[in-house]
Write a protein that holds these residues in place. Structure first.
Motif, PDB file in Angstrom:
ATOM      1  N   SER A 161      75.509 103.568 -28.870  1.00 45.60           N
ATOM      2  CA  SER A 161      74.716 102.355 -28.645  1.00 45.60           C
ATOM      3  C   SER A 161      73.965 102.437 -27.325  1.00 45.60           C
ATOM      4  CB  SER A 161      75.627 101.131 -28.657  1.00 45.60           C
ATOM      5  OG  SER A 161      76.290 101.003 -29.904  1.00 45.60           O
ATOM      6  N   LEU A 162      74.632 102.912 -26.273  1.00 46.54           N
ATOM      7  CA  LEU A 162      73.967 103.053 -24.982  1.00 46.54           C
ATOM      8  C   LEU A 162      72.857 104.094 -25.043  1.00 46.54           C
ATOM      9  CD1 LEU A 162      77.036 102.896 -22.552  1.00 46.54           C
ATOM     10  CD2 LEU A 162      75.280 101.144 -22.880  1.00 46.54           C
ATOM     11  N   LYS A 163      73.078 105.178 -25.771  1.00 43.17           N
ATOM     12  CA  LYS A 163      72.066 106.220 -25.887  1.00 43.17           C
ATOM     13  C   LYS A 163      70.821 105.691 -26.595  1.00 43.17           C
ATOM     14  CE  LYS A 163      71.264 110.900 -27.556  1.00 43.17           C
ATOM     15  NZ  LYS A 163      71.821 112.074 -28.272  1.00 43.17           N
ATOM     16  N   VAL A 164      71.019 104.897 -27.652  1.00 39.51           N
ATOM     17  CA  VAL A 164      69.885 104.308 -28.361  1.00 39.51           C
ATOM     18  C   VAL A 164      69.098 103.393 -27.434  1.00 39.51           C
ATOM     19  CG1 VAL A 164      69.253 102.697 -30.199  1.00 39.51           C
ATOM     20  CG2 VAL A 164      70.902 104.514 -30.651  1.00 39.51           C
ATOM     21  N   ALA A 165      69.803 102.576 -26.631  1.00 37.15           N
ATOM     22  CA  ALA A 165      69.129 101.653 -25.718  1.00 37.15           C
ATOM     23  C   ALA A 165      68.333 102.410 -24.653  1.00 37.15           C
ATOM     24  CB  ALA A 165      70.162 100.734 -25.057  1.00 37.15           C
ATOM     25  N   VAL A 166      68.933 103.440 -24.081  1.00 34.21           N
ATOM     26  CA  VAL A 166      68.243 104.226 -23.060  1.00 34.21           C
ATOM     27  C   VAL A 166      67.023 104.932 -23.643  1.00 34.21           C
ATOM     28  CG1 VAL A 166      68.456 106.219 -21.520  1.00 34.21           C
ATOM     29  CG2 VAL A 166      70.297 104.522 -21.639  1.00 34.21           C
ATOM     30  N   GLN A 167      67.159 105.500 -24.846  1.00 33.66           N
ATOM     31  CA  GLN A 167      66.036 106.184 -25.478  1.00 33.66           C
ATOM     32  C   GLN A 167      64.901 105.219 -25.788  1.00 33.66           C
ATOM     33  OE1 GLN A 167      65.950 109.636 -26.078  1.00 33.66           O
ATOM     34  NE2 GLN A 167      63.791 109.165 -26.386  1.00 33.66           N
ATOM     35  N   PHE A 168      65.260 104.009 -26.224  1.00 36.98           N
ATOM     36  CA  PHE A 168      64.249 102.995 -26.518  1.00 36.98           C
ATOM     37  C   PHE A 168      63.475 102.623 -25.245  1.00 36.98           C
ATOM     38  CE2 PHE A 168      63.018  98.507 -26.695  1.00 36.98           C
ATOM     39  CZ  PHE A 168      62.201  98.524 -27.819  1.00 36.98           C
ATOM     40  N   CYS A 169      64.196 102.428 -24.145  1.00 40.60           N
ATOM     41  CA  CYS A 169      63.542 102.083 -22.883  1.00 40.60           C
ATOM     42  C   CYS A 169      62.655 103.219 -22.385  1.00 40.60           C
ATOM     43  CB  CYS A 169      64.586 101.731 -21.822  1.00 40.60           C
ATOM     44  SG  CYS A 169      65.510 100.220 -22.183  1.00 40.60           S
TER      45      CYS A 169
ATOM     46  N   ASP B  44      61.134 105.453 -24.246  1.00 38.95           N
ATOM     47  CA  ASP B  44      59.952 105.505 -25.098  1.00 38.95           C
ATOM     48  C   ASP B  44      58.951 104.431 -24.711  1.00 38.95           C
ATOM     49  OD1 ASP B  44      61.035 107.614 -26.442  1.00 38.95           O
ATOM     50  OD2 ASP B  44      61.743 106.456 -28.160  1.00 38.95           O
ATOM     51  N   LYS B  45      59.442 103.225 -24.432  1.00 37.50           N
ATOM     52  CA  LYS B  45      58.552 102.147 -24.021  1.00 37.50           C
ATOM     53  C   LYS B  45      57.876 102.472 -22.681  1.00 37.50           C
ATOM     54  CE  LYS B  45      58.741  99.070 -27.276  1.00 37.50           C
ATOM     55  NZ  LYS B  45      57.496  98.670 -27.998  1.00 37.50           N
ATOM     56  N   ASP B  46      58.651 103.036 -21.763  1.00 34.97           N
ATOM     57  CA  ASP B  46      58.095 103.403 -20.469  1.00 34.97           C
ATOM     58  C   ASP B  46      57.021 104.477 -20.616  1.00 34.97           C
ATOM     59  OD1 ASP B  46      58.184 103.329 -17.498  1.00 34.97           O
ATOM     60  OD2 ASP B  46      58.872 105.395 -17.747  1.00 34.97           O
ATOM     61  N   TRP B  47      57.272 105.465 -21.470  1.00 32.48           N
ATOM     62  CA  TRP B  47      56.295 106.532 -21.699  1.00 32.48           C
ATOM     63  C   TRP B  47      55.033 105.974 -22.367  1.00 32.48           C
ATOM     64  CZ3 TRP B  47      54.186 108.692 -26.204  1.00 32.48           C
ATOM     65  CH2 TRP B  47      53.462 109.869 -26.009  1.00 32.48           C
ATOM     66  N   GLU B  48      55.207 105.047 -23.316  1.00 30.12           N
ATOM     67  CA  GLU B  48      54.061 104.438 -23.986  1.00 30.12           C
ATOM     68  C   GLU B  48      53.181 103.675 -22.990  1.00 30.12           C
ATOM     69  OE1 GLU B  48      53.219 101.186 -27.569  1.00 30.12           O
ATOM     70  OE2 GLU B  48      55.215 102.042 -27.289  1.00 30.12           O
ATOM     71  N   GLU B  49      53.818 102.920 -22.102  1.00 26.16           N
ATOM     72  CA  GLU B  49      53.068 102.182 -21.104  1.00 26.16           C
ATOM     73  C   GLU B  49      52.376 103.136 -20.125  1.00 26.16           C
ATOM     74  OE1 GLU B  49      51.330  98.986 -19.417  1.00 26.16           O
ATOM     75  OE2 GLU B  49      52.582  99.027 -21.234  1.00 26.16           O
ATOM     76  N   HIS B  50      53.069 104.210 -19.799  1.00 27.18           N
ATOM     77  CA  HIS B  50      52.493 105.225 -18.913  1.00 27.18           C
ATOM     78  C   HIS B  50      51.234 105.822 -19.531  1.00 27.18           C
ATOM     79  CE1 HIS B  50      52.265 108.555 -16.079  1.00 27.18           C
ATOM     80  NE2 HIS B  50      52.252 109.401 -17.102  1.00 27.18           N
ATOM     81  N   GLN B  51      51.248 106.096 -20.824  1.00 27.14           N
ATOM     82  CA  GLN B  51      50.088 106.638 -21.501  1.00 27.14           C
ATOM     83  C   GLN B  51      48.933 105.649 -21.517  1.00 27.14           C
ATOM     84  OE1 GLN B  51      50.802 109.900 -21.335  1.00 27.14           O
ATOM     85  NE2 GLN B  51      49.770 110.112 -23.309  1.00 27.14           N
ATOM     86  N   LYS B  52      49.242 104.373 -21.720  1.00 19.82           N
ATOM     87  CA  LYS B  52      48.189 103.360 -21.717  1.00 19.82           C
ATOM     88  C   LYS B  52      47.520 103.276 -20.347  1.00 19.82           C
ATOM     89  CE  LYS B  52      50.212 100.435 -25.338  1.00 19.82           C
ATOM     90  NZ  LYS B  52      50.791  99.102 -25.639  1.00 19.82           N
ATOM     91  N   VAL B  53      48.338 103.313 -19.282  1.00 19.21           N
ATOM     92  CA  VAL B  53      47.784 103.254 -17.930  1.00 19.21           C
ATOM     93  C   VAL B  53      46.892 104.463 -17.663  1.00 19.21           C
ATOM     94  CG1 VAL B  53      48.372 103.330 -15.478  1.00 19.21           C
ATOM     95  CG2 VAL B  53      49.668 101.844 -17.030  1.00 19.21           C
TER      96      VAL B  53
ATOM     97  N   LEU C 190      59.033 113.250 -19.370  1.00 15.71           N
ATOM     98  CA  LEU C 190      58.056 112.460 -20.100  1.00 15.71           C
ATOM     99  C   LEU C 190      56.883 112.032 -19.241  1.00 15.71           C
ATOM    100  CD1 LEU C 190      60.379 110.165 -22.266  1.00 15.71           C
ATOM    101  CD2 LEU C 190      58.923 112.024 -23.061  1.00 15.71           C
ATOM    102  N   GLN C 191      57.074 111.960 -17.931  1.00 24.19           N
ATOM    103  CA  GLN C 191      56.017 111.496 -17.046  1.00 24.19           C
ATOM    104  C   GLN C 191      54.973 112.574 -16.760  1.00 24.19           C
ATOM    105  OE1 GLN C 191      56.065 108.327 -16.451  1.00 24.19           O
ATOM    106  NE2 GLN C 191      58.074 108.079 -17.378  1.00 24.19           N
ATOM    107  N   ASN C 192      55.365 113.851 -16.772  1.00 23.28           N
ATOM    108  CA  ASN C 192      54.417 114.896 -16.386  1.00 23.28           C
ATOM    109  C   ASN C 192      54.099 115.893 -17.495  1.00 23.28           C
ATOM    110  OD1 ASN C 192      56.618 116.619 -16.585  1.00 23.28           O
ATOM    111  ND2 ASN C 192      56.927 116.774 -14.385  1.00 23.28           N
ATOM    112  N   VAL C 193      54.668 115.691 -18.702  1.00 26.27           N
ATOM    113  CA  VAL C 193      54.463 116.675 -19.762  1.00 26.27           C
ATOM    114  C   VAL C 193      53.002 116.761 -20.184  1.00 26.27           C
ATOM    115  CG1 VAL C 193      55.020 115.021 -21.594  1.00 26.27           C
ATOM    116  CG2 VAL C 193      55.275 117.478 -22.017  1.00 26.27           C
TER     117      VAL C 193
END
Length: 302
Positions: A42-50, A52-61, A100-103
């Protein structure tokens, strides 16, 4: 076993001894292990979800900064360009510095490096002949292989195209020598590449039929002579193709080995680069035994 498995048999004596219990649940240790597994997942799913959201926002910026606007179509174009980059460019090294930030930036740097490297290489195909006989591709049958080689290969004696189906539909296709002194030549006129590598895939087998099997491969070149003006300004009488033939490489390849199996081996012959516009002939002659099989050849500049 008793910690992670149910107690299948009732303990005790009398009539119930040896009968199966209705409670098939494992004990305390098993329940505790399952609980910790569920918590971790459950914790792994939550961390992965966060993430992914952070990476998505990073791409938008990054897209907004790149195009300096919030145009949705521009962002889609940016994403589409990245998708094409994923398909065409070798990915960056997967190490501890990649995240994920520099790939994306690392992938773009790899794209620039690849483009700069490829600019130094000729865009023309490096090989003027390249074929490997097999069950797939443009040389998958005897007819297709013969069509591909029709302008290059000249058989003088003892060679033939053979599609061996003795062991089933594996299609053991190749060019086979079937008698002593079998000879064939491959002609390449006015080559468009500075050839310097000949690769031959050939079979090594065993048994009486392959005893002493050996071919001699000879590579000859003839430099095309060009008309040069003489001292008085008139062209001389030298004609193209009148140069002498010269052996630039020769090697023997065995067709037998100390094993009860038939395996294709690769032999690479390197020679000084042949000037563009020259003529090249590769002669393959059976000098030992009565059988030899070639399953592929490449004549290349690199």
């Amino acid at each position: 076993e008793t910690a992670f498995s149910p107690k299948w048999r009732i303990k005790g004596r009398g009539a119930f001894r040896g009968q199966y219990t209705e409670d098939v649940h494992f004990g305390y240790a098993g329940h505790l292990a399952a609980l910790w597994t569920w918590i971790y997942s459950s914790l792994k799913v939550a961390v992965q979800f966060c993430n992914d959201k952070d990476w998505e926002e990073h791409q938008k910026v990054k897209a907004r900064q790149h195009y300096n606007d919030d145009n949705p179509s521009a962002r889609k174009s940016h994403i589409r360009d990245n998708v094409h980059m994923l398909r065409d460019v070798k990915p960056p090294p997967l190490d501890y510095e990649l995240d994920l930030q520099n790939v994306t930036d690392a992938w773009k740097e790899e794209k620039i490096r690849q483009e700069e490297h490829c600019q130094t290489i000729s865009s023309s195909p490096p090989c003027i002949m390249a074929w490997v006989a097999g069950p797939e591709g443009r040389t998958s049958t005897k007819t297709k292989l013969g069509f591909y080689l029709r302008h290059m290969m000249k058989i003088e004696k003892g060679w033939k195209l053979e599609n061996d189906l003795s062991t089933g539909w594996a299609r053991k296709l190749g060019v086979v020598a079937f008698e002593p002194d079998a000879t064939m030549r491959f002609h390449f006129g006015k080559v468009s590449e500075p050839l310097q590598i000949l690769t031959i895939h050939s079979l090594k087998s065993y048994g009486e039929a392959w005893e002493g099997s050996k071919v001699r491969v000879t590579i000859n070149k003839r430099i095309q002579q060009q008309q040069q003006p003489s001292a008085n300004g008139e062209a001389n009488t030298t004609v193209a193709g009148s140069g002498d033939w010269e052996i630039i490489q020769q090697q023997h390849i065995s067709g037998i080995h100390n094993s009860t199996s038939s395996i294709s081996y690769s032999t690479e012959m390197r020679f000084p680069p042949v000037p563009i516009g020259s003529d090249v002939i590769v002669e393959i002659k059976l000098v030992g035994g009565s059988k030899f099989k070639i399953t592929g050849m490449m004549m290349c500049s690199r």
